[in-house]
Design an enzyme around this catalytic site. Structure first.
Site, PDB file in Angstrom:
ATOM      1  N   GLY A  33       0.755  -1.245   0.000  1.00  0.00           N
ATOM      2  CA  GLY A  33       0.000   0.000   0.000  1.00  0.00           C
ATOM      3  C   GLY A  33       0.785   1.293   0.000  1.00  0.00           C
ATOM      4  O   GLY A  33       0.200   2.372  -0.106  1.00  0.00           O
ATOM      5  N   GLU A  63       3.821  -6.691   1.730  1.00  0.00           N
ATOM      6  CA  GLU A  63       3.475  -7.113   0.381  1.00  0.00           C
ATOM      7  C   GLU A  63       3.380  -5.963  -0.598  1.00  0.00           C
ATOM      8  O   GLU A  63       2.310  -5.678  -1.126  1.00  0.00           O
ATOM      9  CB  GLU A  63       2.051  -7.664   0.490  1.00  0.00           C
ATOM     10  CG  GLU A  63       1.808  -9.002   0.109  1.00  0.00           C
ATOM     11  CD  GLU A  63       0.486  -9.481   0.685  1.00  0.00           C
ATOM     12  OE1 GLU A  63       0.497 -10.650   0.997  1.00  0.00           O
ATOM     13  OE2 GLU A  63      -0.510  -8.750   0.796  1.00  0.00           O
ATOM     14  N   GLY A 107       3.414  -3.761  -3.903  1.00  0.00           N
ATOM     15  CA  GLY A 107       3.325  -3.945  -5.351  1.00  0.00           C
ATOM     16  C   GLY A 107       3.794  -2.667  -6.012  1.00  0.00           C
ATOM     17  O   GLY A 107       4.896  -2.548  -6.533  1.00  0.00           O
ATOM     18  N   ARG A 108       2.917  -1.647  -5.913  1.00  0.00           N
ATOM     19  CA  ARG A 108       3.174  -0.364  -6.560  1.00  0.00           C
ATOM     20  C   ARG A 108       4.555   0.209  -6.195  1.00  0.00           C
ATOM     21  O   ARG A 108       5.304   0.622  -7.070  1.00  0.00           O
ATOM     22  CB  ARG A 108       2.090   0.625  -6.119  1.00  0.00           C
ATOM     23  CG  ARG A 108       2.101   1.936  -6.886  1.00  0.00           C
ATOM     24  CD  ARG A 108       1.148   2.942  -6.231  1.00  0.00           C
ATOM     25  NE  ARG A 108      -0.156   2.400  -5.949  1.00  0.00           N
ATOM     26  CZ  ARG A 108      -1.217   2.500  -6.760  1.00  0.00           C
ATOM     27  NH1 ARG A 108      -1.128   3.147  -7.885  1.00  0.00           N
ATOM     28  NH2 ARG A 108      -2.373   1.971  -6.414  1.00  0.00           N
ATOM     29  N   ARG A 140      -5.865   3.808 -15.646  1.00  0.00           N
ATOM     30  CA  ARG A 140      -5.898   4.462 -14.331  1.00  0.00           C
ATOM     31  C   ARG A 140      -6.414   5.907 -14.356  1.00  0.00           C
ATOM     32  O   ARG A 140      -7.168   6.298 -13.468  1.00  0.00           O
ATOM     33  CB  ARG A 140      -4.527   4.388 -13.646  1.00  0.00           C
ATOM     34  CG  ARG A 140      -4.034   2.953 -13.430  1.00  0.00           C
ATOM     35  CD  ARG A 140      -2.851   2.876 -12.487  1.00  0.00           C
ATOM     36  NE  ARG A 140      -3.225   3.224 -11.142  1.00  0.00           N
ATOM     37  CZ  ARG A 140      -2.968   4.376 -10.561  1.00  0.00           C
ATOM     38  NH1 ARG A 140      -2.277   5.298 -11.199  1.00  0.00           N
ATOM     39  NH2 ARG A 140      -3.374   4.626  -9.344  1.00  0.00           N
ATOM     40  N   TYR A 164      -9.567   6.131 -11.922  1.00  0.00           N
ATOM     41  CA  TYR A 164      -9.368   6.738 -10.598  1.00  0.00           C
ATOM     42  C   TYR A 164      -9.056   8.227 -10.682  1.00  0.00           C
ATOM     43  O   TYR A 164      -8.699   8.827  -9.673  1.00  0.00           O
ATOM     44  CB  TYR A 164      -8.205   6.065  -9.857  1.00  0.00           C
ATOM     45  CG  TYR A 164      -8.171   4.558  -9.939  1.00  0.00           C
ATOM     46  CD1 TYR A 164      -9.157   3.781  -9.337  1.00  0.00           C
ATOM     47  CD2 TYR A 164      -7.124   3.904 -10.596  1.00  0.00           C
ATOM     48  CE1 TYR A 164      -9.100   2.396  -9.400  1.00  0.00           C
ATOM     49  CE2 TYR A 164      -7.077   2.518 -10.659  1.00  0.00           C
ATOM     50  CZ  TYR A 164      -8.062   1.769 -10.064  1.00  0.00           C
ATOM     51  OH  TYR A 164      -8.008   0.412 -10.132  1.00  0.00           O
ATOM     52  N   CYS A 172     -12.062   5.496 -28.646  1.00  0.00           N
ATOM     53  CA  CYS A 172     -13.296   6.129 -29.107  1.00  0.00           C
ATOM     54  C   CYS A 172     -14.123   6.660 -27.955  1.00  0.00           C
ATOM     55  O   CYS A 172     -15.316   6.357 -27.824  1.00  0.00           O
ATOM     56  CB  CYS A 172     -14.091   5.139 -29.927  1.00  0.00           C
ATOM     57  SG  CYS A 172     -13.204   4.706 -31.405  1.00  0.00           S
ATOM     58  N   GLU A 173     -13.490   7.377 -27.085  1.00  0.00           N
ATOM     59  CA  GLU A 173     -14.158   8.129 -26.026  1.00  0.00           C
ATOM     60  C   GLU A 173     -13.109   9.072 -25.464  1.00  0.00           C
ATOM     61  O   GLU A 173     -11.941   8.992 -25.856  1.00  0.00           O
ATOM     62  CB  GLU A 173     -14.715   7.214 -24.945  1.00  0.00           C
ATOM     63  CG  GLU A 173     -13.706   6.335 -24.264  1.00  0.00           C
ATOM     64  CD  GLU A 173     -14.376   5.348 -23.312  1.00  0.00           C
ATOM     65  OE1 GLU A 173     -14.661   5.756 -22.186  1.00  0.00           O
ATOM     66  OE2 GLU A 173     -14.613   4.194 -23.713  1.00  0.00           O
ATOM     67  N   TYR A 207       0.158  -1.371 -12.333  1.00  0.00           N
ATOM     68  CA  TYR A 207      -1.273  -1.279 -12.652  1.00  0.00           C
ATOM     69  C   TYR A 207      -1.561  -0.587 -13.981  1.00  0.00           C
ATOM     70  O   TYR A 207      -2.623   0.020 -14.138  1.00  0.00           O
ATOM     71  CB  TYR A 207      -2.034  -0.597 -11.504  1.00  0.00           C
ATOM     72  CG  TYR A 207      -1.837  -1.279 -10.166  1.00  0.00           C
ATOM     73  CD1 TYR A 207      -2.330  -2.562  -9.950  1.00  0.00           C
ATOM     74  CD2 TYR A 207      -1.139  -0.668  -9.131  1.00  0.00           C
ATOM     75  CE1 TYR A 207      -2.130  -3.211  -8.735  1.00  0.00           C
ATOM     76  CE2 TYR A 207      -0.935  -1.308  -7.912  1.00  0.00           C
ATOM     77  CZ  TYR A 207      -1.435  -2.581  -7.723  1.00  0.00           C
ATOM     78  OH  TYR A 207      -1.235  -3.217  -6.527  1.00  0.00           O
TER      79      TYR A 207
END
Ligand code: LLP
Length: 439
Positions: free
Chosen positions: A253, A295, A297-298, A338, A342, A369-370, A397
């Site tokens: 985290g 643990e 990740g990021r 992302r 977010y 297409c957006e 991610y």
């Protein structure tokens, strides 16, 4: 480099004599020519350095700490290999991640399997591989697992606890709060009940407890609060059952740097807060100090990755507010969802004129297409069609959450190290996108 508005470099990134961005000693302009764009570039030195920083930071404070890399951030064979070589364990969150790890030869006794719904087939794969621990999330899964353990086979498990700690981060990536879908809740009594059942079950060997409060967290107090809750729970379990958890896994985290304003805590600072909180709580609850797992990740891989895009169109639009110049690049939400999911912020560098001041404001958008902004307010030098843009901090991610939206093939990934670039994920082709279609 001539610093513009909020531009910074990460890992081994530098600007060479031609004014080009260099990563791992490789010229970004040459990488784009050789491998095409969009291109995920992974800085091997930066990744290995972070792995070592994590181990060093914790091991100077406490000998029995294991760092598990959270593979959901980004996982493929080469990443597994590097993480294994650096002596880390691995957190896998799906059958696909587990399969990848096993194919890469990742030592099963360093693998932990997470997730809120592990299927029969996934649990069977984990049992057969002999992984260290399955992290139990709910009662149904516990029963499924027991049913699969035939004969006198025993499986190491940890129990995931929802610690009811509210971390200050985006609501969609908060996981330890009162209404979290993850783990056994303390307030309902399920955490205790799950522990009681596991302890009675011969086929399960309880290794300890796990929690994970969320992602991209800068406030270290939240990690300290989680440590306190976990020790309090472990002490309560010991009082009631005599079982003293030998290990607590406090999840990942820690936040990283996406923009110049981001001030992520140093790993050493984070390690100190977590270890101090664990020790203080053990003292308070008279609980024998357990081994610790974290643990990340990021914070292991995000800053080691960047994405190279080619500018394909430049438009002036009658926007009500600046920026009114839009840069359309050859990637976007299919290689990094992302920003859309977010509202995540990023920083860009003009990779082929990185030496110039980044003092003009643009809106950087994808080709889908957006409306898929990559950076709402990107500071860059004057940009022309065909220029090369590097978006920083995309190691976590982005690749792992990529899709084939609009049937775009996914980008390639190269691993750069001391002037050498190695293709570690091939660029998808149209045939790959169509591979499982039937007429
Ligand atoms: N352990 C568990 C059980 C997790 O669920 C996660 C992340 C981690 C560790 C690693 O957390 P990290 O150190 O990477 O923050 N897709 C979102 C992030 C989702 C995180 C999911 N769980 C994003 O792009 O921000």
């Amino acid at each position: 480099m001539a610093k513009g508005e909020g531009v910074f470099l990460l890992g081994t990134q530098s600007v060479n004599a031609q004014g080009h961005l260099e990563i791992g000693g490789c010229d970004a302009v040459s990488l784009a020519e050789q491998f095409g764009t969009p291109l995920y570039v992974l800085d091997e030195t930066a990744l290995r350095t972070r792995c070592r920083e994590y181990r060093q930071a914790f091991h100077t404070l406490k000998s029995d700490v294991q760092i598990l890399y959270a593979g959901k951030a980004a996982l493929n064979l080469a990443i597994c290999q590097i993480v294994a070589e650096e002596g880390l364990g691995l957190d896998v969150a799906s059958g696909g991640e587990l399969y990848t790890a096993l194919q890469a030869g990742f030592p099963p006794d360093r693998i932990h399997f997470h997730g809120v719904y592990k299927t029969h087939a996934e649990l069977q794969m984990a049992i057969d591989a002999g992984i260290h621990a399955i992290v139990l999330d709910n009662f149904a899964e516990m029963e499924r697992l027991c049913a699969l353990l035939s004969g006198n086979k025993r499986q190491g498990v940890m129990i995931r606890i929802a610690p009811e700690v509210e971390a200050n981060t985006h609501p969609l990536i908060r996981t330890g709060q009162r209404d979290s879908k993850f783990g056994f809740h303390l307030l309902t009594g399920d955490a205790f009940e799950a522990t009681r059942r596991v302890l009675q079950e011969q086929r399960l060997q309880l290794l300890g407890f796990h929690c994970h409060i969320g992602s991209q967290i800068s406030d270290l107090n939240a990690f300290a609060a989680a440590a306190e809750v976990m020790v309090a729970f472990a002490a309560e379990v010991r009082r009631a059952t005599g079982f003293a958890a030998a290990c607590l896994n406090l999840g990942g985290g820690l936040s990283v740097r996406y923009t110049a304003e981001d001030q992520p805590p140093a790993i050493a600072e984070y390690a100190k807060v977590v270890v101090d909180a664990l020790r203080a709580a053990c003292d308070r609850y008279h609980f024998p100090e357990p081994a610790l797992m974290v643990e990340p990740g990021r914070s292991l891989i995000a800053e080691a990755g960047c994405t190279l895009y080619r500018v394909g169109a430049i438009k002036r639009v009658p926007a009500m507010e600046p920026p009114d110049i839009y840069l359309i690049v050859d990637g976007g939400m299919s290689d990094n969802p992302r920003p859309q999911m977010y509202g995540a912020s990023y920083t860009a560098i003009l990779a082929n004129r990185a030496h110039l001041p980044h003092d003009r404001l643009y809106r950087l958008l994808g080709k889908h297409c957006e409306t898929d902004p990559i950076i709402e307010q990107a500071w860059l030098p004057e940009v022309h069609e065909g220029d090369l843009i590097a978006v920083l901090t995309t190691g976590a991610y982005a690749y792992s959450m990529s899709s084939n939206y609009n049937r775009y093939p996914r980008p390639a990934m190269v691993l750069v190290h001391q002037g050498t670039a190695r293709l570690i994920v091939e660029r998808e082709r149209f045939q790959d996108v169509m591979r499982y279609d039937k007429m």
